[in-house]
Scaffold this motif. Structure first.
Motif, PDB file in Angstrom:
ATOM      1  N   LEU A 162      26.263  10.079  11.032  1.00  0.00           N
ATOM      2  CA  LEU A 162      25.110   9.217  10.763  1.00  0.00           C
ATOM      3  C   LEU A 162      24.556   9.468   9.363  1.00  0.00           C
ATOM      4  O   LEU A 162      24.221   8.528   8.638  1.00  0.00           O
ATOM      5  CB  LEU A 162      24.030   9.453  11.826  1.00  0.00           C
ATOM      6  CG  LEU A 162      22.781   8.597  11.719  1.00  0.00           C
ATOM      7  CD1 LEU A 162      23.124   7.145  11.994  1.00  0.00           C
ATOM      8  CD2 LEU A 162      21.719   9.095  12.686  1.00  0.00           C
ATOM      9  N   TRP A 163      24.471  10.723   8.978  1.00  0.00           N
ATOM     10  CA  TRP A 163      24.000  11.082   7.636  1.00  0.00           C
ATOM     11  C   TRP A 163      24.906  10.467   6.569  1.00  0.00           C
ATOM     12  O   TRP A 163      24.429   9.926   5.570  1.00  0.00           O
ATOM     13  CB  TRP A 163      23.971  12.599   7.524  1.00  0.00           C
ATOM     14  CG  TRP A 163      23.533  13.168   6.218  1.00  0.00           C
ATOM     15  CD1 TRP A 163      22.758  12.580   5.267  1.00  0.00           C
ATOM     16  CD2 TRP A 163      23.837  14.468   5.727  1.00  0.00           C
ATOM     17  NE1 TRP A 163      22.555  13.430   4.214  1.00  0.00           N
ATOM     18  CE2 TRP A 163      23.215  14.597   4.468  1.00  0.00           C
ATOM     19  CE3 TRP A 163      24.561  15.532   6.224  1.00  0.00           C
ATOM     20  CZ2 TRP A 163      23.319  15.751   3.709  1.00  0.00           C
ATOM     21  CZ3 TRP A 163      24.653  16.682   5.460  1.00  0.00           C
ATOM     22  CH2 TRP A 163      24.041  16.777   4.227  1.00  0.00           C
ATOM     23  N   THR A 164      26.204  10.519   6.778  1.00  0.00           N
ATOM     24  CA  THR A 164      27.146   9.941   5.823  1.00  0.00           C
ATOM     25  C   THR A 164      26.982   8.432   5.751  1.00  0.00           C
ATOM     26  O   THR A 164      27.080   7.841   4.678  1.00  0.00           O
ATOM     27  CB  THR A 164      28.593  10.292   6.226  1.00  0.00           C
ATOM     28  OG1 THR A 164      28.702  11.705   6.311  1.00  0.00           O
ATOM     29  CG2 THR A 164      29.585   9.779   5.232  1.00  0.00           C
TER      30      THR A 164
ATOM     31  N   ILE B 280      33.493  17.717   8.060  1.00  0.00           N
ATOM     32  CA  ILE B 280      32.748  18.557   8.996  1.00  0.00           C
ATOM     33  C   ILE B 280      32.528  17.812  10.309  1.00  0.00           C
ATOM     34  O   ILE B 280      32.709  18.373  11.399  1.00  0.00           O
ATOM     35  CB  ILE B 280      31.412  19.010   8.381  1.00  0.00           C
ATOM     36  CG1 ILE B 280      31.670  19.967   7.213  1.00  0.00           C
ATOM     37  CG2 ILE B 280      30.508  19.656   9.426  1.00  0.00           C
ATOM     38  CD1 ILE B 280      30.446  20.276   6.392  1.00  0.00           C
ATOM     39  N   ALA B 281      32.159  16.529  10.233  1.00  0.00           N
ATOM     40  CA  ALA B 281      31.942  15.732  11.447  1.00  0.00           C
ATOM     41  C   ALA B 281      33.224  15.628  12.265  1.00  0.00           C
ATOM     42  O   ALA B 281      33.195  15.748  13.500  1.00  0.00           O
ATOM     43  CB  ALA B 281      31.432  14.346  11.085  1.00  0.00           C
TER      44      ALA B 281
ATOM     45  N   VAL C 158      26.903  16.368  19.330  1.00  0.00           N
ATOM     46  CA  VAL C 158      25.643  15.882  18.749  1.00  0.00           C
ATOM     47  C   VAL C 158      25.611  16.171  17.242  1.00  0.00           C
ATOM     48  O   VAL C 158      25.241  15.306  16.439  1.00  0.00           O
ATOM     49  CB  VAL C 158      24.427  16.512  19.466  1.00  0.00           C
ATOM     50  CG1 VAL C 158      23.143  16.268  18.705  1.00  0.00           C
ATOM     51  CG2 VAL C 158      24.328  15.982  20.882  1.00  0.00           C
ATOM     52  N   VAL C 159      26.012  17.379  16.850  1.00  0.00           N
ATOM     53  CA  VAL C 159      26.032  17.736  15.425  1.00  0.00           C
ATOM     54  C   VAL C 159      27.019  16.848  14.671  1.00  0.00           C
ATOM     55  O   VAL C 159      26.728  16.368  13.570  1.00  0.00           O
ATOM     56  CB  VAL C 159      26.367  19.234  15.240  1.00  0.00           C
ATOM     57  CG1 VAL C 159      26.636  19.564  13.789  1.00  0.00           C
ATOM     58  CG2 VAL C 159      25.234  20.090  15.774  1.00  0.00           C
TER      59      VAL C 159
ATOM     60  N   GLY D 100      30.084  22.321  23.789  1.00  0.00           N
ATOM     61  CA  GLY D 100      30.805  21.100  23.436  1.00  0.00           C
ATOM     62  C   GLY D 100      29.869  19.934  23.199  1.00  0.00           C
ATOM     63  O   GLY D 100      30.011  19.184  22.232  1.00  0.00           O
ATOM     64  N   LEU D 101      28.894  19.769  24.076  1.00  0.00           N
ATOM     65  CA  LEU D 101      27.923  18.684  23.900  1.00  0.00           C
ATOM     66  C   LEU D 101      27.092  18.884  22.627  1.00  0.00           C
ATOM     67  O   LEU D 101      26.808  17.923  21.895  1.00  0.00           O
ATOM     68  CB  LEU D 101      27.018  18.581  25.121  1.00  0.00           C
ATOM     69  CG  LEU D 101      27.699  18.095  26.407  1.00  0.00           C
ATOM     70  CD1 LEU D 101      26.725  18.163  27.580  1.00  0.00           C
ATOM     71  CD2 LEU D 101      28.245  16.694  26.227  1.00  0.00           C
ATOM     72  N   GLY D 102      26.719  20.121  22.361  1.00  0.00           N
ATOM     73  CA  GLY D 102      25.980  20.402  21.121  1.00  0.00           C
ATOM     74  C   GLY D 102      26.802  20.086  19.884  1.00  0.00           C
ATOM     75  O   GLY D 102      26.287  19.517  18.911  1.00  0.00           O
TER      76      GLY D 102
END
Length: 94
Positions: free
Chosen positions: A68-70, A19-20, A61-62, A56-58
């Motif tokens: 980071l979560w991973t 997903i990232a 960030v996601v 795109g910026l959003g």
């Protein structure tokens, strides 16, 4: 095979990284389109907001949050349960 090696192999298939990656690629494309290829007419049609740039910026960030979560909470694979061994022959019982 050690448990560290098994964890690395499992992490390669972690859906959060997929997903990232996808969000990051789409975010880069939209950000580049928003910075360099969005005309004033398109910005006027979208109520004066450069939608491609902000979307795109959003998405970037996601994507960063998913990565980071991973990294902070890696995938852990439980150790397989060992079958009880026979005391006489040293072979596992069925």
């Amino acid at each position: 095979m050690t448990s560290t090696e098994r964890t690395r192999r499992a992490a390669a298939f972690d859906i959060r990284l997929v997903i990232a990656l996808l969000m990051g690629v789409y975010g880069v494309v939209l950000t580049v389109l928003g910075i360099g290829f969005t005309t004033d007419a398109e910005i006027t049609k979208s109520a004066g907001v450069n939608i491609n740039l902000w979307a795109g910026l959003g998405m970037l960030v996601v994507a960063a949050l998913f990565a980071l979560w991973t990294w902070l909470r890696p995938l852990r694979v439980p150790e397989p349960a060992e079958p009880p061994e026979s005391a006489e022959s040293g072979e596992p019982t069925t």
